[in-house]
Design an enzyme around this catalytic site. Structure first.
Site, PDB file in Angstrom:
ATOM      1  N   GLU A   8      11.031  -6.937  -9.516  1.00  0.00           N
ATOM      2  CA  GLU A   8      10.288  -5.733  -9.877  1.00  0.00           C
ATOM      3  C   GLU A   8      11.179  -4.803 -10.697  1.00  0.00           C
ATOM      4  O   GLU A   8      11.960  -4.025 -10.127  1.00  0.00           O
ATOM      5  CB  GLU A   8       9.849  -4.982  -8.614  1.00  0.00           C
ATOM      6  CG  GLU A   8       8.921  -5.753  -7.716  1.00  0.00           C
ATOM      7  CD  GLU A   8       8.090  -4.811  -6.851  1.00  0.00           C
ATOM      8  OE1 GLU A   8       6.864  -4.873  -6.950  1.00  0.00           O
ATOM      9  OE2 GLU A   8       8.668  -4.010  -6.104  1.00  0.00           O
ATOM     10  N   HIS A  20      12.724  -2.925  -1.183  1.00  0.00           N
ATOM     11  CA  HIS A  20      11.934  -2.387  -2.302  1.00  0.00           C
ATOM     12  C   HIS A  20      12.762  -1.314  -3.006  1.00  0.00           C
ATOM     13  O   HIS A  20      13.527  -0.592  -2.368  1.00  0.00           O
ATOM     14  CB  HIS A  20      10.621  -1.801  -1.767  1.00  0.00           C
ATOM     15  CG  HIS A  20       9.673  -1.421  -2.856  1.00  0.00           C
ATOM     16  ND1 HIS A  20       9.790  -0.250  -3.567  1.00  0.00           N
ATOM     17  CD2 HIS A  20       8.596  -2.076  -3.384  1.00  0.00           C
ATOM     18  CE1 HIS A  20       8.833  -0.201  -4.481  1.00  0.00           C
ATOM     19  NE2 HIS A  20       8.094  -1.295  -4.381  1.00  0.00           N
ATOM     20  N   GLY A  48       4.580   1.499 -11.073  1.00  0.00           N
ATOM     21  CA  GLY A  48       3.748   2.697 -11.069  1.00  0.00           C
ATOM     22  C   GLY A  48       3.651   3.406 -12.410  1.00  0.00           C
ATOM     23  O   GLY A  48       3.176   4.533 -12.486  1.00  0.00           O
ATOM     24  N   GLY A  59       1.260  -2.730  -6.230  1.00  0.00           N
ATOM     25  CA  GLY A  59       1.144  -1.415  -5.604  1.00  0.00           C
ATOM     26  C   GLY A  59      -0.239  -0.829  -5.861  1.00  0.00           C
ATOM     27  O   GLY A  59      -1.212  -1.160  -5.188  1.00  0.00           O
ATOM     28  N   GLY A  60      -0.330   0.016  -6.878  1.00  0.00           N
ATOM     29  CA  GLY A  60      -1.561   0.769  -7.161  1.00  0.00           C
ATOM     30  C   GLY A  60      -2.831  -0.077  -7.159  1.00  0.00           C
ATOM     31  O   GLY A  60      -3.850   0.325  -6.576  1.00  0.00           O
ATOM     32  N   TRP A  71       0.824  -1.219   0.000  1.00  0.00           N
ATOM     33  CA  TRP A  71       0.000   0.000   0.000  1.00  0.00           C
ATOM     34  C   TRP A  71       0.854   1.264   0.000  1.00  0.00           C
ATOM     35  O   TRP A  71       0.332   2.363  -0.100  1.00  0.00           O
ATOM     36  CB  TRP A  71      -0.937  -0.006   1.206  1.00  0.00           C
ATOM     37  CG  TRP A  71      -1.949  -1.116   1.190  1.00  0.00           C
ATOM     38  CD1 TRP A  71      -2.135  -2.064   0.214  1.00  0.00           C
ATOM     39  CD2 TRP A  71      -2.928  -1.394   2.200  1.00  0.00           C
ATOM     40  NE1 TRP A  71      -3.161  -2.903   0.560  1.00  0.00           N
ATOM     41  CE2 TRP A  71      -3.666  -2.522   1.772  1.00  0.00           C
ATOM     42  CE3 TRP A  71      -3.257  -0.814   3.424  1.00  0.00           C
ATOM     43  CZ2 TRP A  71      -4.707  -3.066   2.521  1.00  0.00           C
ATOM     44  CZ3 TRP A  71      -4.288  -1.343   4.177  1.00  0.00           C
ATOM     45  CH2 TRP A  71      -5.003  -2.465   3.730  1.00  0.00           C
ATOM     46  N   GLU A  81      12.053   1.513  -4.028  1.00  0.00           N
ATOM     47  CA  GLU A  81      11.894   2.874  -3.492  1.00  0.00           C
ATOM     48  C   GLU A  81      12.768   3.059  -2.257  1.00  0.00           C
ATOM     49  O   GLU A  81      13.316   4.134  -2.022  1.00  0.00           O
ATOM     50  CB  GLU A  81      10.410   3.152  -3.203  1.00  0.00           C
ATOM     51  CG  GLU A  81       9.641   3.360  -4.500  1.00  0.00           C
ATOM     52  CD  GLU A  81       8.176   2.950  -4.463  1.00  0.00           C
ATOM     53  OE1 GLU A  81       7.610   2.795  -3.368  1.00  0.00           O
ATOM     54  OE2 GLU A  81       7.600   2.774  -5.562  1.00  0.00           O
TER      55      GLU A  81
HETATM   56  P1  PGA Z   1       2.739  -0.902  -8.931  1.00  0.00           P
HETATM   57  O1  PGA Z   1       3.833  -1.033  -7.759  1.00  0.00           O
HETATM   58  O2  PGA Z   1       1.895  -2.147  -8.901  1.00  0.00           O
HETATM   59  O3  PGA Z   1       1.950   0.334  -8.567  1.00  0.00           O
HETATM   60  O4  PGA Z   1       3.485  -0.754 -10.208  1.00  0.00           O
HETATM   61  C1  PGA Z   1       4.471  -2.262  -7.492  1.00  0.00           C
HETATM   62  C2  PGA Z   1       5.418  -2.123  -6.319  1.00  0.00           C
HETATM   63  O5  PGA Z   1       6.077  -1.087  -6.162  1.00  0.00           O
HETATM   64  O6  PGA Z   1       5.554  -3.073  -5.501  1.00  0.00           O
END
Ligand code: PGA
Length: 252
Positions: A169, A97, A175, A236-237, A10, A99
């Site tokens: 990923e 992750h 995203g 994610g989204g 999330w 990020e």
């Molecule tokens: P996303 O993100 O599904 O929004 O592309 C995936 C994630 O960062 O785990």
């Protein structure tokens, strides 16, 4: 047989009340559906409320954190520890992750310490790896991902790695709405599984679940899940709405 695992990340979204509503809405749609292991990873601040609603409502969904420190306590401003997470009923933790790596300076060495700590505390680590667009265009995808896998799992044994969940990923797919094709995702995940085989033996490598993440949506999940080495998705989204996430969980 590897049981697929679909996890919702999330990120920094939803207040505690909204998080509870989402979990309750999701459970209303998926209770009794056991083909897939489902995990939700709310922001830390939401964990107590979500944990309590799962306990009181007998909601059997995995509860994940989005990050953690490797130490149990100490002078680590802003961090949460594995024991704190366990105290809240957390079962899984996303580690490394992209990020966290790109925006908060996490390194492969730090990822390795966290994976070891998660395992030592009985938490299931969901360890993320993936290349940037620049690395992909330079033909460095395999090298990058293989390096991240080897460093992240350094000094672990076959027994331990069977518990680890890996998430491939590609950063350019996160995203952006531009998911990797199922074939491209399979190609990299196949390489990851063969690297695991060399390091830990075929049996352990065959038991590790490897997710794909990056713009997974109801319209591409079936294709992705049909690939032989892909055992789930990190989302994610599309994990922020109960009806959409339900369609992912019930992909088949
Ligand atoms: P996303 O993100 O599904 O929004 O592309 C995936 C994630 O960062 O785990």
């Amino acid at each position: 047989m590897r049981r697929p695992i679909i996890a919702g990340n999330w990120k920094m979204n939803l207040m505690p009340g909204q998080a509870v509503d989402l979990v309750e809405g999701l459970w209303a749609d998926i209770s009794g559906y056991d083909a897939v292991e489902v995990v939700v990873c709310p922001p830390c601040i939401d964990l107590p409320a979500v944990s309590e609603c799962m306990r009181s409502g007998d909601i059997r969904i995995g509860l994940g954190a989005q990050s953690m420190h490797w130490e149990e306590s100490g002078a680590f401003t802003g961090e949460v520890s594995p024991t704190m997470l366990l105290g809240l009923g957390v079962t899984h933790v996303i580690i490394g992750h992209s990020e966290r790596r790109q925006l908060f300076g996490e390194t492969d060495q730090g990822v390795n310490r966290k994976v070891k700590s998660a395992l030592a505390h009985g938490l299931v680590p969901i360890m993320c790896v993936g290349e940037t667009l620049k690395q992909r265009e330079a033909g460095e995808t395999e090298g990058t991902v293989t390096g991240q896998v080897n460093c992240g799992l350094f000094e672990l044994g076959p027994q331990e790695i069977s518990t680890v969940v890996l998430a491939y990923e590609p950063i350019w797919a996160i995203g952006t709405g531009k998911a990797a094709t199922a074939q491209d995702a399979q190609a990299v995940i196949g390489v990851i599984r063969s690297v695991l085989g060399e390091q830990f033996g075929e049996q352990a490598a065959g038991s590790v679940r490897i997710q794909y993440g990056g713009s997974v949506k109801p319209d591409n999940i079936s294709e992705i899940m049909a690939m032989p080495d892909i055992d789930g998705a990190l989302v994610g989204g599309a994990s922020l709405k109960a009806d959409v996430f339900t369609r992912l969980v019930r992909f088949s």
